[in-house]
Scaffold this motif. Structure first.
Motif, PDB file in Angstrom:
ATOM      1  N   PHE A   6       7.301 -16.379   4.188  1.00  0.00           N
ATOM      2  CA  PHE A   6       8.390 -15.411   4.263  1.00  0.00           C
ATOM      3  C   PHE A   6       8.467 -14.481   3.050  1.00  0.00           C
ATOM      4  CE2 PHE A   6       9.697 -19.218   6.682  1.00  0.00           C
ATOM      5  CZ  PHE A   6       9.740 -18.648   7.942  1.00  0.00           C
ATOM      6  N   THR A   7       8.020 -14.942   1.890  1.00  0.00           N
ATOM      7  CA  THR A   7       8.025 -14.043   0.731  1.00  0.00           C
ATOM      8  C   THR A   7       6.857 -13.062   0.785  1.00  0.00           C
ATOM      9  OG1 THR A   7       6.806 -15.690  -0.581  1.00  0.00           O
ATOM     10  CG2 THR A   7       9.215 -15.672  -0.794  1.00  0.00           C
ATOM     11  N   LEU A   8       5.775 -13.438   1.442  1.00  0.00           N
ATOM     12  CA  LEU A   8       4.591 -12.571   1.490  1.00  0.00           C
ATOM     13  C   LEU A   8       4.878 -11.216   2.144  1.00  0.00           C
ATOM     14  CD1 LEU A   8       1.613 -12.126   0.912  1.00  0.00           C
ATOM     15  CD2 LEU A   8       1.082 -13.218   3.119  1.00  0.00           C
ATOM     16  N   PRO A   9       5.473 -11.168   3.359  1.00  0.00           N
ATOM     17  CA  PRO A   9       5.713  -9.842   3.954  1.00  0.00           C
ATOM     18  C   PRO A   9       6.685  -8.996   3.142  1.00  0.00           C
ATOM     19  CG  PRO A   9       6.777 -11.573   5.250  1.00  0.00           C
ATOM     20  CD  PRO A   9       5.875 -12.256   4.286  1.00  0.00           C
ATOM     21  N   VAL A  10       7.646  -9.633   2.482  1.00  0.00           N
ATOM     22  CA  VAL A  10       8.575  -8.891   1.625  1.00  0.00           C
ATOM     23  C   VAL A  10       7.825  -8.345   0.420  1.00  0.00           C
ATOM     24  CG1 VAL A  10      10.637  -9.070   0.175  1.00  0.00           C
ATOM     25  CG2 VAL A  10      10.568 -10.222   2.395  1.00  0.00           C
ATOM     26  N   MET A  11       7.001  -9.175  -0.194  1.00  0.00           N
ATOM     27  CA  MET A  11       6.224  -8.748  -1.353  1.00  0.00           C
ATOM     28  C   MET A  11       5.270  -7.612  -0.980  1.00  0.00           C
ATOM     29  SD  MET A  11       3.965 -11.107  -3.961  1.00  0.00           S
ATOM     30  CE  MET A  11       2.786 -11.610  -2.695  1.00  0.00           C
ATOM     31  N   GLN A  12       4.635  -7.706   0.177  1.00  0.00           N
ATOM     32  CA  GLN A  12       3.714  -6.653   0.614  1.00  0.00           C
ATOM     33  C   GLN A  12       4.447  -5.339   0.854  1.00  0.00           C
ATOM     34  OE1 GLN A  12       1.942  -8.674   3.984  1.00  0.00           O
ATOM     35  NE2 GLN A  12       0.155  -9.319   2.779  1.00  0.00           N
ATOM     36  N   ALA A  13       5.666  -5.430   1.392  1.00  0.00           N
ATOM     37  CA  ALA A  13       6.461  -4.222   1.609  1.00  0.00           C
ATOM     38  C   ALA A  13       6.797  -3.553   0.273  1.00  0.00           C
ATOM     39  CB  ALA A  13       7.735  -4.561   2.365  1.00  0.00           C
TER      40      ALA A  13
ATOM     41  N   ASN B  86       4.283   0.924  -4.466  1.00  0.00           N
ATOM     42  CA  ASN B  86       3.616   0.970  -5.776  1.00  0.00           C
ATOM     43  C   ASN B  86       4.316   0.106  -6.823  1.00  0.00           C
ATOM     44  OD1 ASN B  86       1.594   2.829  -4.909  1.00  0.00           O
ATOM     45  ND2 ASN B  86       3.050   4.512  -5.172  1.00  0.00           N
ATOM     46  N   LEU B  87       4.911  -0.963  -6.364  1.00  0.00           N
ATOM     47  CA  LEU B  87       5.550  -1.913  -7.270  1.00  0.00           C
ATOM     48  C   LEU B  87       4.605  -3.080  -7.526  1.00  0.00           C
ATOM     49  CD1 LEU B  87       9.093  -1.960  -5.623  1.00  0.00           C
ATOM     50  CD2 LEU B  87       8.472  -0.843  -7.772  1.00  0.00           C
TER      51      LEU B  87
ATOM     52  N   SER C  27      10.213 -17.314  -6.737  1.00  0.00           N
ATOM     53  CA  SER C  27      10.904 -16.059  -7.011  1.00  0.00           C
ATOM     54  C   SER C  27       9.886 -14.926  -7.127  1.00  0.00           C
ATOM     55  CB  SER C  27      11.710 -16.166  -8.304  1.00  0.00           C
ATOM     56  OG  SER C  27      12.695 -17.178  -8.197  1.00  0.00           O
ATOM     57  N   LEU C  28      10.357 -13.689  -6.971  1.00  0.00           N
ATOM     58  CA  LEU C  28       9.496 -12.527  -7.116  1.00  0.00           C
ATOM     59  C   LEU C  28       9.821 -11.808  -8.424  1.00  0.00           C
ATOM     60  CD1 LEU C  28       9.555 -11.050  -3.479  1.00  0.00           C
ATOM     61  CD2 LEU C  28       7.969 -12.720  -4.474  1.00  0.00           C
ATOM     62  N   TYR C  29       8.774 -11.316  -9.077  1.00  0.00           N
ATOM     63  CA  TYR C  29       8.927 -10.683 -10.387  1.00  0.00           C
ATOM     64  C   TYR C  29       8.206  -9.342 -10.431  1.00  0.00           C
ATOM     65  CZ  TYR C  29      10.605 -15.140 -12.298  1.00  0.00           C
ATOM     66  OH  TYR C  29      11.334 -16.276 -12.549  1.00  0.00           O
ATOM     67  N   ILE C  30       8.735  -8.445 -11.258  1.00  0.00           N
ATOM     68  CA  ILE C  30       8.060  -7.202 -11.592  1.00  0.00           C
ATOM     69  C   ILE C  30       8.025  -7.103 -13.111  1.00  0.00           C
ATOM     70  CG2 ILE C  30       8.090  -4.680 -11.470  1.00  0.00           C
ATOM     71  CD1 ILE C  30       9.589  -4.856  -8.860  1.00  0.00           C
ATOM     72  N   ASN C  31       6.823  -7.029 -13.663  1.00  0.00           N
ATOM     73  CA  ASN C  31       6.647  -6.923 -15.122  1.00  0.00           C
ATOM     74  C   ASN C  31       7.387  -8.019 -15.884  1.00  0.00           C
ATOM     75  OD1 ASN C  31       5.214  -4.655 -14.479  1.00  0.00           O
ATOM     76  ND2 ASN C  31       6.694  -3.194 -15.292  1.00  0.00           N
ATOM     77  N   GLY C  32       7.422  -9.224 -15.308  1.00  0.00           N
ATOM     78  CA  GLY C  32       8.054 -10.355 -15.973  1.00  0.00           C
ATOM     79  C   GLY C  32       9.547 -10.475 -15.736  1.00  0.00           C
ATOM     80  N   TYR C  33      10.132  -9.559 -14.984  1.00  0.00           N
ATOM     81  CA  TYR C  33      11.563  -9.600 -14.690  1.00  0.00           C
ATOM     82  C   TYR C  33      11.777 -10.078 -13.254  1.00  0.00           C
ATOM     83  CZ  TYR C  33      12.434  -6.922 -18.953  1.00  0.00           C
ATOM     84  OH  TYR C  33      12.509  -6.504 -20.262  1.00  0.00           O
TER      85      TYR C  33
ATOM     86  N   MET D 122       9.426  -4.968   8.234  1.00  0.00           N
ATOM     87  CA  MET D 122       9.421  -6.276   8.875  1.00  0.00           C
ATOM     88  C   MET D 122       9.108  -6.159  10.374  1.00  0.00           C
ATOM     89  SD  MET D 122       9.808  -8.406   6.460  1.00  0.00           S
ATOM     90  CE  MET D 122       9.020  -7.181   5.387  1.00  0.00           C
ATOM     91  N   THR D 123       9.584  -5.107  11.016  1.00  0.00           N
ATOM     92  CA  THR D 123       9.268  -4.940  12.440  1.00  0.00           C
ATOM     93  C   THR D 123       7.776  -4.711  12.636  1.00  0.00           C
ATOM     94  OG1 THR D 123       9.751  -2.559  12.331  1.00  0.00           O
ATOM     95  CG2 THR D 123      11.561  -4.031  12.970  1.00  0.00           C
ATOM     96  N   LYS D 124       7.132  -4.094  11.642  1.00  0.00           N
ATOM     97  CA  LYS D 124       5.683  -3.877  11.717  1.00  0.00           C
ATOM     98  C   LYS D 124       4.918  -5.149  11.372  1.00  0.00           C
ATOM     99  CE  LYS D 124       6.088   1.027  10.538  1.00  0.00           C
ATOM    100  NZ  LYS D 124       5.845   2.064   9.493  1.00  0.00           N
TER     101      LYS D 124
END
Length: 335
Positions: free
Chosen positions: A99-106, A111-112, A121-127, A203-205
């Motif tokens: 479930f985190t994979l499709p969110v992360m891919q979106a 370009n994140l 948890s999901l992180y960007i640049n350590g945050y 998510m629909t895609k």
């Protein structure tokens, strides 16, 4: 998969909606939603130990217990919540990656630079920008997560900043992380409404055969019952906390008396006064007797003490029970 976009932001209703859909849906569901300012605590947490009572009260922030485990999170209209309800084989239901994979891919398509960190948890640049939790019901799993988009981070930090009181319990503790908003890393000025619509489309895609269908009138009526009878009640949000003890101090005749308070089902079961003689503080012992059996609920305690104890300033008792009774805190209250 049925996709639901919730425009309403009543946190009690939205948390109730997750349980209702989990227990009643016969198909997989994806729901995206936002809440008014609120602190959402894990099912097995001690609500009293996870919040800044003073700040929560001042800002009129709701505190709501969810049915999944994990730690406390702060919601406001700048935070986007997503929920997956999925059917499957019981032994294979717990699968955060699914479930985190499709969110992360979106998010990556924006370009994140998103990565999975500790505790799924999901992180960007350590945050940290997303926390996730799951709950199994029969042959279904509820997976839900947060996406900090334009949250008021100062309010987040203050709302879930634990009190200075020292708690002893077996409750699940929150793990604090450095957090940031997704909007800070975007190249464009996408509004949160646009971000919601983007994520829904993604998510629909990602799940072929998905379709968008809002809650029906009947579903709304049945969810409202769960909201009112469970999620909007003190008994569930606070009283369900595992039994615990905490130490504080009561002020009597300008002397601080350390006490240890035992709480079960949200009610005060016992108060032990440390280093106090009967002759030294007779009225203090009467106060203890009065407090026993009361719910650890500010308005109830105030009402019970208001007309009974002339030697106590009620606000100091409340401070001792919900904020802290140290000399430093009492000094800050101009005692």
């Amino acid at each position: 998969m049925r996709c639901i976009l919730r425009e309403e932001t009543d946190p009690y209703f939205n948390i109730a909606a997750e349980e209702y859909i989990l227990k009643n849906s016969t198909e997989d569901v994806f729901m995206i939603w936002r809440n008014d300012p609120s602190v959402i605590i894990g099912k097995h947490q001690n609500a009293f130990a996870e919040i800044n009572h003073e700040f929560i009260k001042k800002k009129k922030i709701a505190v709501i217990r969810r049915i999944s485990g994990g730690g406390a999170v702060y919601h406001d209209k700048g935070n986007l919540n997503f929920s997956f309800i999925s059917h499957g084989e019981t032994e294979k239901l717990i699968d955060f990656h699914k479930f985190t994979l499709p969110v992360m891919q979106a998010l990556q398509k924006l370009n994140l630079q998103v990565a999975v960190g500790n505790r799924n948890s999901l992180y960007i640049n350590g945050y940290k920008i997303s926390g996730n939790a799951e709950h199994v019901f029969r042959n279904k799993v509820l997976h839900h997560g947060t996406l900090l988009y334009s949250t008021e981070l100062n309010a987040l930090d203050r709302a879930i900043h634990p009190p200075v009181l020292t708690f002893v319990d077996k409750a699940v503790k929150s793990v604090r992380s450095k957090v940031a908003n997704i909007s800070e890393f975007l190249d464009n000025n996408m509004t949160i409404q646009e971000f919601m619509e983007y994520l829904l489309s993604a998510m629909t895609k990602a799940f072929p055969g998905s379709y968008i269908q809002p809650l029906t009138k009947r579903e709304i009526q049945e969810i409202a019952i769960i909201r009112n009878e469970k999620y909007a009640t003190w008994a569930w949000n606070y009283g369900y906390s595992p039994k615990f003890s905490f130490s504080t101090s009561f002020l009597y005749n300008k002397i601080l008396f350390p006490v240890i308070i035992d709480v079960s089902d949200g009610h005060i079961q016992n108060i032990s006064i440390i280093e106090a003689e009967d002759s030294e503080a007779e009225e203090l012992f009467d106060l203890v007797t009065c407090l026993k059996g009361l719910p650890l609920k500010e308005d109830v305690i105030k009402e019970s003490l208001k007309a009974r104890f002339s030697s106590f300033d009620i606000k100091h008792i409340v401070s001792a029970l919900f904020i802290g009774g140290t000399a430093e805190h009492l000094q800050n209250m101009n005692v």
